[in-house]
Motif scaffolding. Structure first.
Motif, mmCIF file in Angstrom:
data_model
loop_
_atom_site.group_PDB
_atom_site.id
_atom_site.type_symbol
_atom_site.label_atom_id
_atom_site.label_comp_id
_atom_site.label_asym_id
_atom_site.label_seq_id
_atom_site.Cartn_x
_atom_site.Cartn_y
_atom_site.Cartn_z
ATOM 1 N N GLU A 165 51.535 -10.805 -11.348
ATOM 2 C CA GLU A 165 51.754 -11.833 -12.364
ATOM 3 C C GLU A 165 52.011 -13.166 -11.672
ATOM 4 N N THR A 166 51.193 -14.151 -11.977
ATOM 5 C CA THR A 166 51.305 -15.456 -11.334
ATOM 6 C C THR A 166 51.837 -16.537 -12.272
ATOM 7 N N GLY A 167 52.210 -16.142 -13.459
ATOM 8 C CA GLY A 167 52.756 -17.076 -14.444
ATOM 9 C C GLY A 167 52.886 -16.355 -15.769
ATOM 10 N N ILE A 168 53.443 -17.009 -16.755
ATOM 11 C CA ILE A 168 53.618 -16.379 -18.065
ATOM 12 C C ILE A 168 52.259 -15.999 -18.644
ATOM 13 N N GLY A 169 52.027 -14.696 -18.804
ATOM 14 C CA GLY A 169 50.769 -14.204 -19.360
ATOM 15 C C GLY A 169 49.584 -14.351 -18.432
ATOM 16 N N THR A 170 49.812 -14.712 -17.192
ATOM 17 C CA THR A 170 48.732 -14.949 -16.229
ATOM 18 C C THR A 170 48.811 -13.913 -15.121
ATOM 19 N N TYR A 171 47.704 -13.211 -14.881
ATOM 20 C CA TYR A 171 47.694 -12.133 -13.901
ATOM 21 C C TYR A 171 46.551 -12.321 -12.910
ATOM 22 N N GLY A 172 46.910 -12.220 -11.636
ATOM 23 C CA GLY A 172 45.921 -12.388 -10.586
ATOM 24 C C GLY A 172 45.845 -13.818 -10.094
ATOM 25 N N VAL A 173 45.442 -13.975 -8.840
ATOM 26 C CA VAL A 173 45.430 -15.314 -8.248
ATOM 27 C C VAL A 173 44.250 -16.154 -8.744
ATOM 28 N N GLU A 174 43.187 -15.508 -9.191
ATOM 29 C CA GLU A 174 42.073 -16.288 -9.740
ATOM 30 C C GLU A 174 42.503 -16.968 -11.031
ATOM 31 N N ALA A 175 43.130 -16.212 -11.926
ATOM 32 C CA ALA A 175 43.623 -16.804 -13.177
ATOM 33 C C ALA A 175 44.692 -17.849 -12.886
ATOM 34 N N GLY A 176 45.519 -17.598 -11.872
ATOM 35 C CA GLY A 176 46.543 -18.571 -11.504
ATOM 36 C C GLY A 176 45.948 -19.847 -10.957
ATOM 37 N N ALA A 177 44.935 -19.717 -10.103
ATOM 38 C CA ALA A 177 44.281 -20.899 -9.524
ATOM 39 C C ALA A 177 43.628 -21.738 -10.616
ATOM 40 N N GLN A 178 42.991 -21.078 -11.576
ATOM 41 C CA GLN A 178 42.340 -21.805 -12.675
ATOM 42 C C GLN A 178 43.390 -22.478 -13.557
ATOM 43 N N ARG A 179 44.498 -21.800 -13.791
ATOM 44 C CA ARG A 179 45.546 -22.350 -14.664
ATOM 45 C C ARG A 179 46.217 -23.564 -14.044
ATOM 46 N N TYR A 180 46.563 -23.467 -12.765
ATOM 47 C CA TYR A 180 47.370 -24.518 -12.138
ATOM 48 C C TYR A 180 46.549 -25.627 -11.492
#
Length: 240
Positions: A165-180
Motif C-alpha cells: 500500500e503506497t497511499g490511501i486506496g493506492t496499491y503498488g508503486v506504479e499506482a503510487g508513481a502515477q498518483r504522486y
C-alpha cells in the motif's frame, strides 16, 4: 468370564472413538491447508496477484496497476531495500537481529514496532490479513518459507512492489508513481522513489507530496542510501 471382559472393554473403545475422529479430522485439515498454501504460492510464482484481503477490506476505492519488475526503476527497488530491509539479499526471509531489536524496543512500551523483512511483509500482504496475533504470525512464517523457497528473491520483490500500500486506496508503486508524480514507475528518480518508500510503513498516515517532519527526513535519508545499495550490491539477488 469372557463376556465380562468384553463388556468391560466396550466403554473404553467407545470413549476413544470421538478422540480418534477429531484427530483424523485435524490431520485432514492440516493436509488440506498444506496443499492449498503450496498451490497458492506455485500459482503466484507466474500469475500476477489479482487482489488481496487488504484490498478487499479497504473502505476506500482501490487503485492498482500490476507492473513487471523490468518496468520499475531500479531506484525504487533500492529505495525499499534501503528503507525496509537492508539485508534483503542476505537473509533467508527472517532477519533475526532486527526481530530481536524490535522485541527489545517493544518491551519498553510505546508504539509496537515490527522487525519484519520484505519477504515477511509480502507473505502477509498477499496471503493473510493485517494485524498481529501469534496465529497470524505463525501463518506468516510458513508462507515466508514457501515464497523464499519457491519464488526466490526477484519474484518476492516484484510482488511486494505491486501489492504494498503506497497511499490511501493506492496499491503498488506504479499506482503510487502515477498518483504522486503523474509518471510511470519506470521513470522515477532516486528522490521520488525514496519518498514513496518512506511512507510504506504507514501509508494511511504519511504524505508523499508535501511531506514534512520525520517522513521528509526519512525520505531524504533513504535517497542518500540508494547509491550505497547499488555500490555495495545489496540488490544483487534482484539484479544478477
Amino acid at each position: 468370564m469372557i463376556e465380562e471382559l468384553k463388556n468391560a472393554r466396550q466403554p473404553a473403545t467407545r470413549a476413544h472413538r470421538p478422540a480418534s475422529r477429531l484427530g483424523w479430522l485435524f490431520a485432514r485439515l492440516i493436509a488440506a491447508f498444506l496443499f492449498i498454501s503450496v498451490a497458492q504460492v506455485v500459482i503466484y510464482k507466474v500469475v500476477p496477484v489479482p487482489t488481496t484481503l487488504t484490498m478487499l477490506m479497504d473502505e476506500h476505492p482501490v487503485t492498482k496497476d500490476w507492473t513487471p519488475l523490468d518496468d520499475i526503476d531500479r531506484d525504487m527497488v533500492d529505495a525499499v531495500i534501503s528503507g525496509e530491509d537492508g539485508k534483503f539479499c542476505l537473509h533467508n526471509g527472517f532477519d533475526q537481529a532486527a526481530m530481536m531489536q524490535a522485541f527489545k524496543r517493544n518491551q519498553k512500551g510505546g508504539r509496537i514496532r515490527g522487525g519484519s523483512t520484505i519477504s515477511q511483509q509480502t507473505a502477509k500482504n498477499v496471503f493473510l490479513w493485517q494485524g498481529g496475533g501469534y496465529f497470524r504470525k505463525g501463518l506468516e512464517a510458513w508462507y515466508t518459507v514457501l515464497i523464499e523457497t519457491i519464488w526466490g528473491k526477484r519474484r518476492i520483490m516484484e510482488v511486494y512492489l505491486n501489492v504494498a500500500e503506497t497511499g490511501i486506496g493506492t496499491y503498488g508503486v506504479e499506482a503510487g508513481a502515477q498518483r504522486y508524480y503523474g509518471k510511470s514507475a519506470r521513470k522515477l528518480s532516486a528522490v521520488e522513489a525514496a519518498r514513496i518508500a518512506a511512507v510504506l510503513p504507514l501509508p494511511k498516515e504519511r504524505e508523499v507530496n508535501g511531506a514534512g517532519g520525520f517522513t521528509r527526513r526519512h525520505g531524504n535519508s533513504i535517497a542518500r542510501r540508494v547509491a550505497v545499495v547499488k555500490n555495495e550490491a545489496l540488490d544483487a539477488c534482484v539484479y544478477r
